[in-house]
Each structure stands twice: as C-alpha cells, then as structure tokens.
Design a protein around this motif. Structure first.
Motif, mmCIF file in Angstrom:
data_model
loop_
_atom_site.group_PDB
_atom_site.id
_atom_site.type_symbol
_atom_site.label_atom_id
_atom_site.label_comp_id
_atom_site.label_asym_id
_atom_site.label_seq_id
_atom_site.Cartn_x
_atom_site.Cartn_y
_atom_site.Cartn_z
ATOM 1 N N ASP A 1 3.949 -23.882 22.240
ATOM 2 C CA ASP A 1 4.422 -24.967 23.078
ATOM 3 C C ASP A 1 5.856 -25.162 22.818
ATOM 4 O OD1 ASP A 1 2.079 -25.221 23.805
ATOM 5 O OD2 ASP A 1 1.252 -27.100 22.918
ATOM 6 N N ALA A 2 6.081 -25.177 21.423
ATOM 7 C CA ALA A 2 7.523 -25.516 21.203
ATOM 8 C C ALA A 2 8.560 -24.187 21.513
ATOM 9 C CB ALA A 2 7.788 -25.779 19.605
ATOM 10 N N LEU A 3 8.125 -22.972 21.449
ATOM 11 C CA LEU A 3 8.969 -21.792 21.641
ATOM 12 C C LEU A 3 9.023 -21.841 23.237
ATOM 13 C CD1 LEU A 3 7.388 -19.238 19.170
ATOM 14 C CD2 LEU A 3 9.814 -19.999 19.271
ATOM 15 N N GLN A 4 7.939 -22.153 23.799
ATOM 16 C CA GLN A 4 8.108 -22.023 25.289
ATOM 17 C C GLN A 4 9.239 -22.945 25.923
ATOM 18 O OE1 GLN A 4 4.775 -23.719 27.582
ATOM 19 N NE2 GLN A 4 5.332 -23.091 29.575
ATOM 20 N N HIS A 5 9.452 -23.972 25.122
ATOM 21 C CA HIS A 5 10.576 -25.243 25.387
ATOM 22 C C HIS A 5 11.911 -24.874 24.701
ATOM 23 C CE1 HIS A 5 6.902 -27.226 27.028
ATOM 24 N NE2 HIS A 5 7.835 -27.590 28.015
ATOM 25 N N TYR B 1 7.240 -20.358 1.721
ATOM 26 C CA TYR B 1 7.413 -19.229 2.448
ATOM 27 C C TYR B 1 6.658 -19.388 3.846
ATOM 28 C CZ TYR B 1 6.065 -14.460 4.202
ATOM 29 O OH TYR B 1 5.733 -13.419 4.880
ATOM 30 N N THR B 2 5.558 -19.859 3.823
ATOM 31 C CA THR B 2 5.092 -20.007 5.360
ATOM 32 C C THR B 2 5.831 -21.039 6.147
ATOM 33 O OG1 THR B 2 2.778 -19.685 4.341
ATOM 34 C CG2 THR B 2 2.714 -20.970 6.355
ATOM 35 N N ARG B 3 6.274 -22.244 5.627
ATOM 36 C CA ARG B 3 7.219 -23.199 6.415
ATOM 37 C C ARG B 3 8.240 -22.149 6.956
ATOM 38 N NH1 ARG B 3 5.279 -26.676 2.239
ATOM 39 N NH2 ARG B 3 7.099 -26.098 1.082
ATOM 40 N N ASN B 4 8.975 -21.347 5.893
ATOM 41 C CA ASN B 4 9.968 -20.772 6.520
ATOM 42 C C ASN B 4 9.831 -19.837 7.611
ATOM 43 O OD1 ASN B 4 11.865 -22.052 4.638
ATOM 44 N ND2 ASN B 4 11.489 -20.963 2.999
ATOM 45 N N THR B 5 8.688 -19.129 7.317
ATOM 46 C CA THR B 5 8.409 -18.035 8.345
ATOM 47 C C THR B 5 8.035 -18.600 9.766
ATOM 48 O OG1 THR B 5 7.129 -16.683 6.636
ATOM 49 C CG2 THR B 5 6.270 -16.248 8.890
ATOM 50 N N THR C 1 10.868 -18.299 13.382
ATOM 51 C CA THR C 1 10.240 -17.774 14.463
ATOM 52 C C THR C 1 11.337 -18.389 15.853
ATOM 53 O OG1 THR C 1 8.090 -17.896 13.774
ATOM 54 C CG2 THR C 1 8.402 -17.496 16.178
ATOM 55 N N PHE C 2 11.677 -19.272 15.553
ATOM 56 C CA PHE C 2 12.654 -19.864 16.608
ATOM 57 C C PHE C 2 14.132 -18.903 16.582
ATOM 58 C CE2 PHE C 2 9.844 -23.375 16.046
ATOM 59 C CZ PHE C 2 9.776 -23.834 17.216
ATOM 60 N N GLU C 3 14.459 -18.242 15.647
ATOM 61 C CA GLU C 3 15.843 -17.347 15.406
ATOM 62 C C GLU C 3 15.371 -16.101 16.128
ATOM 63 O OE1 GLU C 3 16.996 -17.902 11.707
ATOM 64 O OE2 GLU C 3 16.686 -20.034 11.644
ATOM 65 N N GLU C 4 14.116 -15.872 16.619
ATOM 66 C CA GLU C 4 14.066 -14.354 16.738
ATOM 67 C C GLU C 4 13.552 -14.196 18.252
ATOM 68 O OE1 GLU C 4 10.412 -13.718 14.291
ATOM 69 O OE2 GLU C 4 11.580 -13.081 12.537
ATOM 70 N N TRP D 1 6.493 -15.903 23.622
ATOM 71 C CA TRP D 1 5.567 -17.240 23.055
ATOM 72 C C TRP D 1 4.300 -17.205 23.325
ATOM 73 C CZ3 TRP D 1 3.294 -20.234 26.498
ATOM 74 C CH2 TRP D 1 3.638 -20.333 27.795
ATOM 75 N N GLN D 2 3.832 -16.558 24.402
ATOM 76 C CA GLN D 2 2.414 -16.593 25.079
ATOM 77 C C GLN D 2 1.485 -16.126 23.821
ATOM 78 O OE1 GLN D 2 4.663 -15.296 26.735
ATOM 79 N NE2 GLN D 2 4.601 -15.871 28.912
#
Length: 199
Positions: free
Chosen positions: A42-46, A67-71, A75-78, A85-86
């Motif tokens: 949802d966040a990536l879509q927006h 590590y999980t939090r950073n991963t 995602t928003f930088e890729e 995003w779907q």
C-alpha cells in the motif's frame, strides 16, 4: 519457491536442489508476514514511506531485527519494487505446492541453507524441508544481524560446495559424450571434405 515448484512438477529434469533461506512451505506465509507485506504494498503504491511507518505492518516489522527493518525500508529506494508493488500483495498469499506429501515423493539431493531469527525466512521452514525431503542436508549459518560477514562467507561456501559437486558430474558426462562423438565428427568432417575435393 520456484525451484521447489519445478522440482515437484518436473522431477526427471532436476538432479539437485539448493534451498537458501526458504520462505514458503505448502502453506502461505504467516499472517504477520502477510500483514507486513500488505502494508508495504500500500505504501509503495503511493510512494509514501511515512505511510508504511504508520502502518500495522511496520509495528510487526519493527519488533524484529535491524536487518529485517532495513530490508523493508530499503524497498522504497529500489525503483523495480516501487514499480512492481503489486507483487507484495500477491506472493505472501501464494503457495508453490499443495502438500508435504509431494515433498516426500521427491527423491533429489537437496542442500538447505538457513539461519535463525529471520522474520521472512523462518528456520522452522528449513527444518520442515529437511524433515520431508528424504535426501536432504540442513546447514545452519549465522544470521546477518549476528555476523553478516560470516553469514555471507558460509552461504557462499555451501552454495559453491553444492554447485562444485554437481559441476563435476556434468563435466564427467560431457567428457564421456565428447569421447564418444568427437571421433565420429572427425570422420564425418574428413569424409565430407574429401568428397568436396573430388567434385
């Protein structure tokens, strides 16, 4: 998941499997992982990282490891993840096969590499595969949060070891085929060239 799906559907074409930190079994991902990825989608879509940081999914992710939090945040930088995003709304709810019985019917050597304390790739999934795949070996490596360098080194070593063993089998087959067919090729080539010389 893709490798497992192919091995089950086309077993005669698969001689060896390497499962690195498996994220699926015959059931969808856990409810917590599904919630995390749904919020992420949802966040990536927006294209809104703040939206994710305020979501139920982030509350779950924030209780895991650095590590999980950073991963998840990376995602928003890729661009490819923002564009596609779907997939984060689809994959966590899918399964690569239907039952553990399908694994028990599979007779293929499998190297399973996994670490503990991994939110998306639970160590229990690796144990599940080791239990149901009769010809398997389970190798535990340290998590990236504990020792990222050793994690990378051990993973590379185990993958190389598995590929190297299979590579020698392929090389032996190639040498046998080469020794069988190369003399025939030489004979055919010489016959053809000689015929051309006299026509």
């Amino acid at each position: 998941a893709i490798a497992m799906n192919i091995a089950i559907r086309y077993p005669k074409y698969v001689n060896k499997l390497i499962l690195v930190r498996p994220a699926w079994t015959h059931e969808p991902m856990s409810k917590e992982v599904q919630t995390a990825y749904t919020s992420l989608a949802d966040a990536l879509q927006h294209q809104n990282k703040t939206m994710f940081l305020e979501s139920e999914g982030w509350k779950i992710v924030n209780q895991t490891t650095d590590y999980t939090r950073n991963t998840f945040l990376h995602t928003f930088e890729e661009p490819i993840n923002v564009k596609e995003w779907q997939k984060f709304n689809i994959l966590p709810f899918k399964t690569p096969y239907n039952s553990s019985v399908e694994l028990e019917n599979l007779d293929v050597y499998t190297s399973i590499i996994a670490c503990r304390n991994d939110f998306v790739h639970p160590y229990e999934y690796a144990e599940y595969y080791h239990k149901h795949l009769k010809n398997s070996v389970l190798v535990e490596i340290p998590s990236k949060d504990i020792d990222s360098k050793k994690h990378r080194e051990m993973m590379n070593h185990e993958i190389y070891k598995a590929i190297k063993k299979y590579f020698y089998v392929l090389l032996s087959c190639f040498i046998i085929l080469f020794n069988c067919f190369f003399p025939l090729f030489i004979q055919w080539s010489c016959t053809t060239n000689c015929r051309d010389c006299f026509t």
